[in-house]
Design an enzyme around this catalytic site. Structure first.
Site, PDB file in Angstrom:
ATOM      1  N   ASP A  33      -5.680 -11.611   4.407  1.00  0.00           N
ATOM      2  CA  ASP A  33      -5.332 -10.455   3.581  1.00  0.00           C
ATOM      3  C   ASP A  33      -6.480  -9.447   3.698  1.00  0.00           C
ATOM      4  O   ASP A  33      -7.532  -9.715   4.299  1.00  0.00           O
ATOM      5  CB  ASP A  33      -5.038 -10.858   2.128  1.00  0.00           C
ATOM      6  CG  ASP A  33      -4.145  -9.814   1.439  1.00  0.00           C
ATOM      7  OD1 ASP A  33      -4.056  -8.678   1.928  1.00  0.00           O
ATOM      8  OD2 ASP A  33      -3.545 -10.131   0.390  1.00  0.00           O
TER       9      ASP A  33
HETATM   10  C1  BGC Z   1      -2.115  -7.073  -0.218  1.00  0.00           C
HETATM   11  C2  BGC Z   1      -1.192  -7.494   0.908  1.00  0.00           C
HETATM   12  C3  BGC Z   1      -0.926  -6.320   1.809  1.00  0.00           C
HETATM   13  C4  BGC Z   1      -2.253  -5.813   2.321  1.00  0.00           C
HETATM   14  C5  BGC Z   1      -2.127  -4.665   3.303  1.00  0.00           C
HETATM   15  C6  BGC Z   1      -3.343  -6.350   0.266  1.00  0.00           C
HETATM   16  O1  BGC Z   1      -4.047  -5.771  -0.763  1.00  0.00           O
HETATM   17  O2  BGC Z   1      -2.470  -8.214  -0.965  1.00  0.00           O
HETATM   18  O3  BGC Z   1      -0.008  -8.025   0.388  1.00  0.00           O
HETATM   19  O4  BGC Z   1      -0.076  -6.679   2.840  1.00  0.00           O
HETATM   20  O5  BGC Z   1      -3.028  -5.364   1.230  1.00  0.00           O
HETATM   21  O6  BGC Z   1      -1.771  -3.503   2.683  1.00  0.00           O
END
Ligand code: BGC
Length: 734
Positions: free
Chosen positions: A259
């Site tokens: 993530d």
């Molecule tokens: C989130 C993810 C997301 C990623 C990219 C993160 O803060 O937890 O679910 O895909 O950002 O935007």
């Protein structure tokens, strides 16, 4: 084991790569929004960028791909990532809303449309579906989830993957999906985002891992590791999870992405002392692409020089990335071919979004305060004056919901416009937003709202939560209607005009305080672009509400976690023994209370059960039959029944099948959903419904955490929602 053509191609390419180029394939970086800064040009030219996130300007994306193809030594195309969560330009209901339609077909269609639209911007990778089991409505990301139940979530998650990826990832308009967040993120302590999770292995396997397992088996192209700490080891550095479970047990061959900065955050968690060590831990766990942070690219060479990581370990990460790029067909066609992609927001997309919004609406209450017949559906001829009240009535932006980067307010049909479109000519609509936002506490317009309510045949209130009150990092400890909305309802309830409350929200709200102050309640979630017309048609009976809750609605927040598939406990709550705090005698002796798993100050049942939802039609269930009451393990069996529509209205019903395994080597939930079907039943007619099951469907992770079907007694029930009685007994035998 045989090597697939894609594996062979990836290995051939790998053999030509320098270590720097290999490390480049493990790195994702953020786009700059419509232009390409020099560092990005150089990074791509040198093969140090594998993927770009958040660039959706097509000309820019094509130029990025051109630099990668033509100006880097090996011409490796880029993965272009974007959070396409519930639509791209045509916005569908939030995932929790889509789950309320209990329709894998609709979810697949929605994801397909989202894929086709985002592909027009050069996107080839989305970070969806989010298949975290969500049993805590305080957690803002419940909006993005498919609800509390592993079975429902698995079915819908797989449908979403299929929609995004189609049958062949390399076809134009198919994009790679991503099962996230692996795993347990939804169990954050106290519903605070990013917080610690402690989940016993047995629960993890039986509940949280289940949708991910099915997503892996369905061929989802990628997984995302969660931000959260899982039993002391944050997921992004958790070898047990990412290696043992995902790669060894499940034999998952796709790509794993971290993530956003979750590798760097291993240090913040206290799992590592430096970025370098974070890189080592994440690589050892098997994360292939690092999202946004640069721990890999900054430290991996040193880790290899110090023999803390072997180059062969890096090779296996790189292979996963290259294989994904080959599977997407990017080496043959990196540029976007618009010729075969449908236009944004075309008629077919909009009507699918409307259908999804309509089928996701859940009618929670439809009884008039004065005991007259139900208020809904409204009759167009009798309804001549309507008071439309509330800050969410005419707000095309707020109805879109969380995680909307690309959908635009101007394409939304607001609730007010939907109503105007549908009512008879000459019907008078008076609109008073009352509040500037759902959080507003200003009561100045209450009097005006009451006055238009009193002059109207019906008042329709559009209340709830604005988009930004749910979603990532938007958790609440109090999940009542925010601001002074409860007070507004209380105030308007002085009037004898019937009141219909439409709630637009990203989570279950605790609406117990107001349910008796109004007549009908329609829960519309954040319904997306077509929300307004979808809702208006339901209110006036052009469509019949059919959604059912994918998550339990608590009476008060203190009941959380409350979900239908709870364990029985040794002292289950029961009506006969329940004692309310007001009935406890003063100086009562210690054992005089119910001695059961209850709260003194609220009833132990939820306000609305999982699976609950009313209809304008009236259904009855008959003749539930199981093919055999003794079933040999390893065999199939069927459950048949009849669903009767006793009303004059054609309608869909969502038929739900639950079981209980009465005795297990580990205790089993009091109910488990094992099947559901959305069936269309014409007025005054009966349909036969058939569920085909296999004893494997009754398997669970046993006392040794092995997937097993245990012989013994079961109960089964089929009906409208999870509060049904399980009254069919059967036995599994060896
Ligand atoms: C989130 C993810 C997301 C990623 C990219 C993160 O803060 O937890 O679910 O895909 O950002 O935007």
């Amino acid at each position: 084991m045989t090597t697939s053509p894609i594996e062979t191609k990836a290995m051939q390419l790998l053999s030509k790569m320098t270590l720097d180029e290999k490390l480049g394939q493990l790195s994702q970086t953020c786009g700059a929004g419509g232009h390409i800064p020099q560092y990005l040009v150089e990074g791509i030219q040198k093969g140090r960028v594998s993927s770009v996130i958040n660039e959706v300007d097509l000309a820019t994306v094509n130029e990025l791909q051109r630099i990668a193809k033509e100006e880097s030594r090996l011409g490796i195309p880029l993965l272009i990532g974007r959070d396409v969560i519930h639509g791209f330009k045509t916005i569908f209901p939030i995932p929790l809303g889509q789950a309320a339609a209990w329709s894998p077909e609709l979810v697949e269609k929605g994801a397909r449309i989202a894929a086709l639209e985002s592909a027009r911007a050069g996107v080839n990778w989305t970070f969806a579906p989010m298949i975290d089991i969500a049993r805590d409505p305080r957690w803002g990301r419940i909006a993005e989830s498919l609800g509390e139940d592993p079975f429902l979530c698995s079915q819908l998650g797989v449908a979403m993957v299929k929609g995004f990826q189609s049958d062949d990832l390399s076809t134009n308009g198919a994009i790679a999906a991503c099962a996230k967040h692996f795993v347990g993120y939804g169990a954050s302590e106290s519903g605070r985002d990013y917080n610690t999770t402690n989940i016993p292995e047995n629960e993890l396997r039986n509940v949280h891992l289940q949708p991910f397992y099915f997503a892996a088996k369905s061929g989802v192209a990628s997984f995302m590791s969660s931000f959260s700490d899982l039993n002391g080891v944050p997921a992004s550095g958790n070898q047990w999870l990412l290696k043992q479970i995902l790669r060894d047990e499940w034999q998952y061959k796709g790509l794993v992405v971290s993530d956003w900065e979750s590798i760097k955050e291993l240090k913040v968690h206290g799992l590592s002392a430096s970025d370098k060590d974070s890189a080592r831990l994440a690589a050892k766990a098997g994360i292939d692409i690092e999202m946004q942070s640069t721990c890999y690219i900054d430290n991996m060479k040193a880790l290899i020089d110090e023999s803390k990581i072997q180059e062969s370990e890096i090779d296996s990460l790189v292979l996963n990335v290259l294989q994904t790029k080959f599977a997407l067909g990017l080496f043959d066609q990196a540029y976007t071919d618009l010729s075969t992609l449908p236009a944004y927001l075309n008629h077919e997309h909009l009507s699918a979004a409307k259908e999804a919004a309509q089928k996701s609406c859940v009618l929670l209450q439809n009884q008039s305060r004065n005991g007259a017949s139900p208020i809904l559906p409204l009759n167009k001829n009798d309804t001549k004056r309507i008071a439309v009240i509330g800050p969410l009535a005419n707000d095309g932006y707020e109805q879109l919901g969380t995680w909307v980067f690309d959908g635009e307010e101007q394409h939304s049909i607001s609730c007010l416009s939907g109503l105007k479109e549908i009512v008879n000519e000459g019907t008078e609509i008076k609109f008073e937003p009352v509040f500037a936002s759902s959080r507003d506490k200003d009561t100045q317009q209450f009097e005006k709202a009451l006055s238009i309510t009193e002059q109207a045949d019906v008042a329709i209130l559009f209340l709830g939560e604005e988009s930004i009150l749910s979603g990532e990092a938007h958790c609440r400890s109090n999940i009542d209607l925010p601001g002074a909305q409860n007070e507004l309802i209380e105030y308007l309830s002085q009037s004898s005009t019937p009141i219909v409350l439409v709630i637009l929200a990203g989570r279950p709200l605790t609406i117990q305080p107001i349910v008796n102050k109004i007549d009908s309640i329609l829960y519309a979630w954040h319904p997306g672009t077509m929300g307004g017309i979808a809702i208006a048609e339901i209110l006036f009976g052009d469509a019949c509400p059919s959604g059912k809750l994918p998550v339990t609605f608590p009476r008060v927040v203190g009941q959380v976690p409350i979900y239908y598939a709870q364990k029985n406990s040794g002292r289950p709550a029961a009506e006969w023994s329940y004692v309310h705090i007001d009935d406890v005698p003063q100086r009562a002796p210690q054992t005089s209370l119910g001695m059961a798993a209850t709260h003194l100050d609220t009833h132990f049942t939820p306000l609305y059960s999982f699976g609950f939802g009313l209809s304008y039609a009236e259904f009855a269930y008959h003749d539930v039959n199981i093919s055999d009451n003794k079933i040999v393990i390893g065999e199939s069996f069927s459950v048949t029944l009849k669903v009767e529509n006793k009303s004059e209205i054609d309608a869909d019903e969502i038929v739900q099948l639950y079981i209980r395994d009465l005795v297990g080597s580990v205790t089993r939930p009091v109910k488990e959903l094992k099947g559901f079907q959305r069936v269309y039943v014409k007025a005054k007619s009966i349909v036969n419904v058939n569920f085909e099951l296999h004893t494997d469907d009754l398997a669970f992770y046993d006392i040794n955490n092995k997937l097993n079907v245990e012989a013994g007694d079961f109960l089964l029930g089929v009906g409208k929602d999870s509060s049904l009685e399980l009254n069919v007994a059967f036995e599994l035998i060896n």
